[in-house]
Motif scaffolding. Structure first.
Motif, PDB file in Angstrom:
ATOM      1  N   GLY A 118      49.182  52.990  70.779  1.00  0.00           N
ATOM      2  CA  GLY A 118      49.946  53.751  69.805  1.00  0.00           C
ATOM      3  C   GLY A 118      49.563  55.213  69.819  1.00  0.00           C
ATOM      4  O   GLY A 118      48.785  55.671  70.673  1.00  0.00           O
ATOM      5  N   TRP A 119      50.120  55.941  68.853  1.00  0.00           N
ATOM      6  CA  TRP A 119      49.917  57.394  68.760  1.00  0.00           C
ATOM      7  C   TRP A 119      49.361  57.733  67.385  1.00  0.00           C
ATOM      8  O   TRP A 119      49.752  57.118  66.372  1.00  0.00           O
ATOM      9  CB  TRP A 119      51.249  58.109  68.965  1.00  0.00           C
ATOM     10  CG  TRP A 119      51.229  59.598  68.790  1.00  0.00           C
ATOM     11  CD1 TRP A 119      50.986  60.534  69.756  1.00  0.00           C
ATOM     12  CD2 TRP A 119      51.461  60.342  67.585  1.00  0.00           C
ATOM     13  NE1 TRP A 119      51.052  61.805  69.235  1.00  0.00           N
ATOM     14  CE2 TRP A 119      51.351  61.716  67.896  1.00  0.00           C
ATOM     15  CE3 TRP A 119      51.754  59.965  66.275  1.00  0.00           C
ATOM     16  CZ2 TRP A 119      51.521  62.710  66.938  1.00  0.00           C
ATOM     17  CZ3 TRP A 119      51.923  60.957  65.310  1.00  0.00           C
ATOM     18  CH2 TRP A 119      51.808  62.318  65.648  1.00  0.00           C
ATOM     19  N   ALA A 120      48.466  58.714  67.347  1.00  0.00           N
ATOM     20  CA  ALA A 120      47.903  59.184  66.082  1.00  0.00           C
ATOM     21  C   ALA A 120      47.934  60.708  66.058  1.00  0.00           C
ATOM     22  O   ALA A 120      47.776  61.354  67.104  1.00  0.00           O
ATOM     23  CB  ALA A 120      46.473  58.689  65.915  1.00  0.00           C
ATOM     24  N   PRO A 121      48.141  61.314  64.876  1.00  0.00           N
ATOM     25  CA  PRO A 121      48.171  62.780  64.803  1.00  0.00           C
ATOM     26  C   PRO A 121      46.803  63.420  65.030  1.00  0.00           C
ATOM     27  O   PRO A 121      46.713  64.605  65.330  1.00  0.00           O
ATOM     28  CB  PRO A 121      48.685  63.049  63.383  1.00  0.00           C
ATOM     29  CG  PRO A 121      48.334  61.821  62.608  1.00  0.00           C
ATOM     30  CD  PRO A 121      48.425  60.689  63.577  1.00  0.00           C
ATOM     31  N   SER A 122      45.747  62.642  64.885  1.00  0.00           N
ATOM     32  CA  SER A 122      44.406  63.168  65.125  1.00  0.00           C
ATOM     33  C   SER A 122      43.508  62.036  65.608  1.00  0.00           C
ATOM     34  O   SER A 122      43.782  60.854  65.372  1.00  0.00           O
ATOM     35  CB  SER A 122      43.826  63.798  63.844  1.00  0.00           C
ATOM     36  OG  SER A 122      43.760  62.829  62.807  1.00  0.00           O
ATOM     37  N   VAL A 123      42.443  62.409  66.263  1.00  0.00           N
ATOM     38  CA  VAL A 123      41.492  61.441  66.799  1.00  0.00           C
ATOM     39  C   VAL A 123      40.632  60.896  65.665  1.00  0.00           C
ATOM     40  O   VAL A 123      40.090  61.648  64.855  1.00  0.00           O
ATOM     41  CB  VAL A 123      40.626  62.091  67.886  1.00  0.00           C
ATOM     42  CG1 VAL A 123      39.486  61.182  68.290  1.00  0.00           C
ATOM     43  CG2 VAL A 123      41.486  62.441  69.093  1.00  0.00           C
ATOM     44  N   THR A 124      40.513  59.587  65.592  1.00  0.00           N
ATOM     45  CA  THR A 124      39.688  58.929  64.576  1.00  0.00           C
ATOM     46  C   THR A 124      38.764  57.923  65.266  1.00  0.00           C
ATOM     47  O   THR A 124      38.702  57.853  66.488  1.00  0.00           O
ATOM     48  CB  THR A 124      40.571  58.195  63.547  1.00  0.00           C
ATOM     49  OG1 THR A 124      41.347  57.201  64.239  1.00  0.00           O
ATOM     50  CG2 THR A 124      41.538  59.175  62.863  1.00  0.00           C
ATOM     51  N   ASP A 125      38.071  57.141  64.453  1.00  0.00           N
ATOM     52  CA  ASP A 125      37.272  56.050  65.029  1.00  0.00           C
ATOM     53  C   ASP A 125      38.209  55.041  65.678  1.00  0.00           C
ATOM     54  O   ASP A 125      39.347  54.836  65.226  1.00  0.00           O
ATOM     55  CB  ASP A 125      36.457  55.358  63.929  1.00  0.00           C
ATOM     56  CG  ASP A 125      35.378  56.262  63.345  1.00  0.00           C
ATOM     57  OD1 ASP A 125      34.964  57.203  64.058  1.00  0.00           O
ATOM     58  OD2 ASP A 125      34.985  56.040  62.184  1.00  0.00           O
ATOM     59  N   PHE A 126      37.720  54.389  66.703  1.00  0.00           N
ATOM     60  CA  PHE A 126      38.548  53.406  67.388  1.00  0.00           C
ATOM     61  C   PHE A 126      38.843  52.223  66.458  1.00  0.00           C
ATOM     62  O   PHE A 126      37.916  51.641  65.876  1.00  0.00           O
ATOM     63  CB  PHE A 126      37.853  52.885  68.644  1.00  0.00           C
ATOM     64  CG  PHE A 126      37.768  53.893  69.755  1.00  0.00           C
ATOM     65  CD1 PHE A 126      38.893  54.575  70.181  1.00  0.00           C
ATOM     66  CD2 PHE A 126      36.549  54.152  70.375  1.00  0.00           C
ATOM     67  CE1 PHE A 126      38.810  55.494  71.213  1.00  0.00           C
ATOM     68  CE2 PHE A 126      36.463  55.069  71.404  1.00  0.00           C
ATOM     69  CZ  PHE A 126      37.592  55.752  71.825  1.00  0.00           C
ATOM     70  N   PRO A 127      40.106  51.847  66.331  1.00  0.00           N
ATOM     71  CA  PRO A 127      40.422  50.651  65.555  1.00  0.00           C
ATOM     72  C   PRO A 127      40.023  49.409  66.334  1.00  0.00           C
ATOM     73  O   PRO A 127      39.909  49.442  67.563  1.00  0.00           O
ATOM     74  CB  PRO A 127      41.940  50.730  65.379  1.00  0.00           C
ATOM     75  CG  PRO A 127      42.418  51.522  66.553  1.00  0.00           C
ATOM     76  CD  PRO A 127      41.326  52.506  66.852  1.00  0.00           C
ATOM     77  N   PRO A 128      39.788  48.286  65.656  1.00  0.00           N
ATOM     78  CA  PRO A 128      39.440  47.055  66.372  1.00  0.00           C
ATOM     79  C   PRO A 128      40.595  46.588  67.245  1.00  0.00           C
ATOM     80  O   PRO A 128      41.758  46.944  67.009  1.00  0.00           O
ATOM     81  CB  PRO A 128      39.159  46.056  65.246  1.00  0.00           C
ATOM     82  CG  PRO A 128      39.873  46.611  64.050  1.00  0.00           C
ATOM     83  CD  PRO A 128      39.835  48.095  64.194  1.00  0.00           C
ATOM     84  N   VAL A 129      40.274  45.812  68.246  1.00  0.00           N
ATOM     85  CA  VAL A 129      41.298  45.286  69.148  1.00  0.00           C
ATOM     86  C   VAL A 129      41.640  43.855  68.734  1.00  0.00           C
ATOM     87  O   VAL A 129      40.801  43.146  68.161  1.00  0.00           O
ATOM     88  CB  VAL A 129      40.818  45.309  70.615  1.00  0.00           C
ATOM     89  CG1 VAL A 129      40.569  46.736  71.072  1.00  0.00           C
ATOM     90  CG2 VAL A 129      39.575  44.450  70.797  1.00  0.00           C
ATOM     91  N   PRO A 130      42.858  43.402  68.994  1.00  0.00           N
ATOM     92  CA  PRO A 130      43.202  42.000  68.721  1.00  0.00           C
ATOM     93  C   PRO A 130      42.319  41.069  69.528  1.00  0.00           C
ATOM     94  O   PRO A 130      41.929  41.353  70.656  1.00  0.00           O
ATOM     95  CB  PRO A 130      44.670  41.914  69.169  1.00  0.00           C
ATOM     96  CG  PRO A 130      45.175  43.319  69.120  1.00  0.00           C
ATOM     97  CD  PRO A 130      44.004  44.169  69.490  1.00  0.00           C
ATOM     98  N   GLU A 131      41.991  39.934  68.942  1.00  0.00           N
ATOM     99  CA  GLU A 131      41.126  38.975  69.602  1.00  0.00           C
ATOM    100  C   GLU A 131      41.937  37.924  70.352  1.00  0.00           C
ATOM    101  O   GLU A 131      43.078  37.639  70.006  1.00  0.00           O
ATOM    102  CB  GLU A 131      40.213  38.294  68.574  1.00  0.00           C
ATOM    103  CG  GLU A 131      39.261  39.256  67.874  1.00  0.00           C
ATOM    104  CD  GLU A 131      38.361  38.536  66.877  1.00  0.00           C
ATOM    105  OE1 GLU A 131      38.543  37.303  66.706  1.00  0.00           O
ATOM    106  OE2 GLU A 131      37.489  39.203  66.288  1.00  0.00           O
ATOM    107  N   GLY A 132      41.312  37.355  71.362  1.00  0.00           N
ATOM    108  CA  GLY A 132      41.930  36.276  72.100  1.00  0.00           C
ATOM    109  C   GLY A 132      43.044  36.750  73.024  1.00  0.00           C
ATOM    110  O   GLY A 132      43.222  37.953  73.280  1.00  0.00           O
ATOM    111  N   THR A 133      43.795  35.792  73.513  1.00  0.00           N
ATOM    112  CA  THR A 133      44.908  36.105  74.406  1.00  0.00           C
ATOM    113  C   THR A 133      46.066  36.679  73.605  1.00  0.00           C
ATOM    114  O   THR A 133      46.429  36.155  72.546  1.00  0.00           O
ATOM    115  CB  THR A 133      45.373  34.842  75.155  1.00  0.00           C
ATOM    116  OG1 THR A 133      44.261  34.313  75.906  1.00  0.00           O
ATOM    117  CG2 THR A 133      46.517  35.165  76.103  1.00  0.00           C
ATOM    118  N   VAL A 134      46.615  37.769  74.091  1.00  0.00           N
ATOM    119  CA  VAL A 134      47.712  38.445  73.384  1.00  0.00           C
ATOM    120  C   VAL A 134      48.920  38.545  74.319  1.00  0.00           C
ATOM    121  O   VAL A 134      48.798  38.471  75.541  1.00  0.00           O
ATOM    122  CB  VAL A 134      47.301  39.853  72.914  1.00  0.00           C
ATOM    123  CG1 VAL A 134      46.192  39.789  71.888  1.00  0.00           C
ATOM    124  CG2 VAL A 134      46.876  40.711  74.111  1.00  0.00           C
ATOM    125  N   SER A 135      50.077  38.713  73.705  1.00  0.00           N
ATOM    126  CA  SER A 135      51.319  38.951  74.447  1.00  0.00           C
ATOM    127  C   SER A 135      51.866  40.289  73.981  1.00  0.00           C
ATOM    128  O   SER A 135      52.156  40.470  72.788  1.00  0.00           O
ATOM    129  CB  SER A 135      52.320  37.820  74.184  1.00  0.00           C
ATOM    130  OG  SER A 135      53.542  38.066  74.860  1.00  0.00           O
TER     131      SER A 135
END
Length: 241
Positions: A118-135
């Motif tokens: 995604g896109w953010a207007p400013s750099v922040t802390d990294f958000p968590p990533v989805p766990e497990g297998t994703v589509s």
């Protein structure tokens, strides 16, 4: 006297014929220009209507990014690498505002493809990533060039330069990347805009050439009208004198 010479019955027919001929050439040129624009729009629509396919098996990790993959909609089945392997890509403008992409490796079999979450207007802390297998539904894009080099302290880079990131990530990376269109993978960020499909200006070039040809005919008709009219008026003025 001069105006009366221009409006003599012998010249009125020439004026009318020239006006019709010039108008006809202009209209025909505009029509061909419309056909040229229409063909470009049809080509763009055909390109955008490419069906979405599974990413796995479409392209190998050790294969170069080919033209057939550009803007290709795909469904990626895999798992996100740890959140601390994410990268911010600065200098990404969206809705007229400068910001950054959040870039994450997604592991598919024994390799990883970089996915713009995604896109953010400013750099922040990294958000968590989805766990497990994703589509993830995404659009494939070729790697970028230029921009600031990778900063390992802030984990920021100026563009999606895959050769540079290959040295910073513990994965065999695909030679292109993907822009996610799935909100489930965005981590609360706005979805990044996917690039518009570029259609070469040479598409429908024959129609563009025809348009220019008609306008050249119109210019020639204007020139001949002016020359014949001025010669006729000059001859009539000499007789009066």
């Amino acid at each position: 006297m001069s105006l009366r010479l221009w409006l003599r019955p012998g010249l009125l027919g020439l004026h009318a014929f020239a006006a019709l001929a010039i108008a006809f050439c202009i209209v025909m040129g505009l029509w061909q220009l419309g056909v040229y624009d229409s063909r470009k729009e049809h080509e763009r629509a055909d390109t955008q209507s490419v069906p979405r396919v599974a990413f796995e098996g479409l392209w190998g990790a050790d294969e170069p990014f080919e033209g057939r993959l550009n803007h290709r909609p795909v469904t990626i089945e895999g798992s996100f690498a740890p959140a601390d392997q994410q990268v911010w890509v600065r200098g990404k403008v969206q809705d007229g505002r400068a910001g950054a992409w959040l870039l994450s490796p997604v592991v598919v079999d024994d390799a990883a493809i970089l996915v713009v979450r995604g896109w953010a207007p400013s750099v922040t802390d990294f958000p968590p990533v989805p766990e497990g297998t994703v589509s993830i539904e995404a659009v494939l894009e070729p790697g970028e060039s230029g921009g600031a080099p990778f900063d390992p302290k802030t984990r920021e880079i100026g563009s999606v330069r895959i050769p540079a990131l290959t040295n910073e990530l513990p994965h065999d990376l695909y030679s292109g990347f993907a822009i996610s269109t799935s909100t489930s993978a965005a981590g609360g960020l706005a979805l990044a805009e996917t690039p518009s499909v570029d259609v070469p200006w040479t598409t429908g070039l024959r129609n563009l050439a025809y348009a220019l040809q008609w306008w050249v005919f119109g210019a020639f008709a204007l020139f001949m009208w002016w020359r014949m009219s001025t010669e006729s008026v000059a001859a009539a003025r000499a007789k009066v004198a």
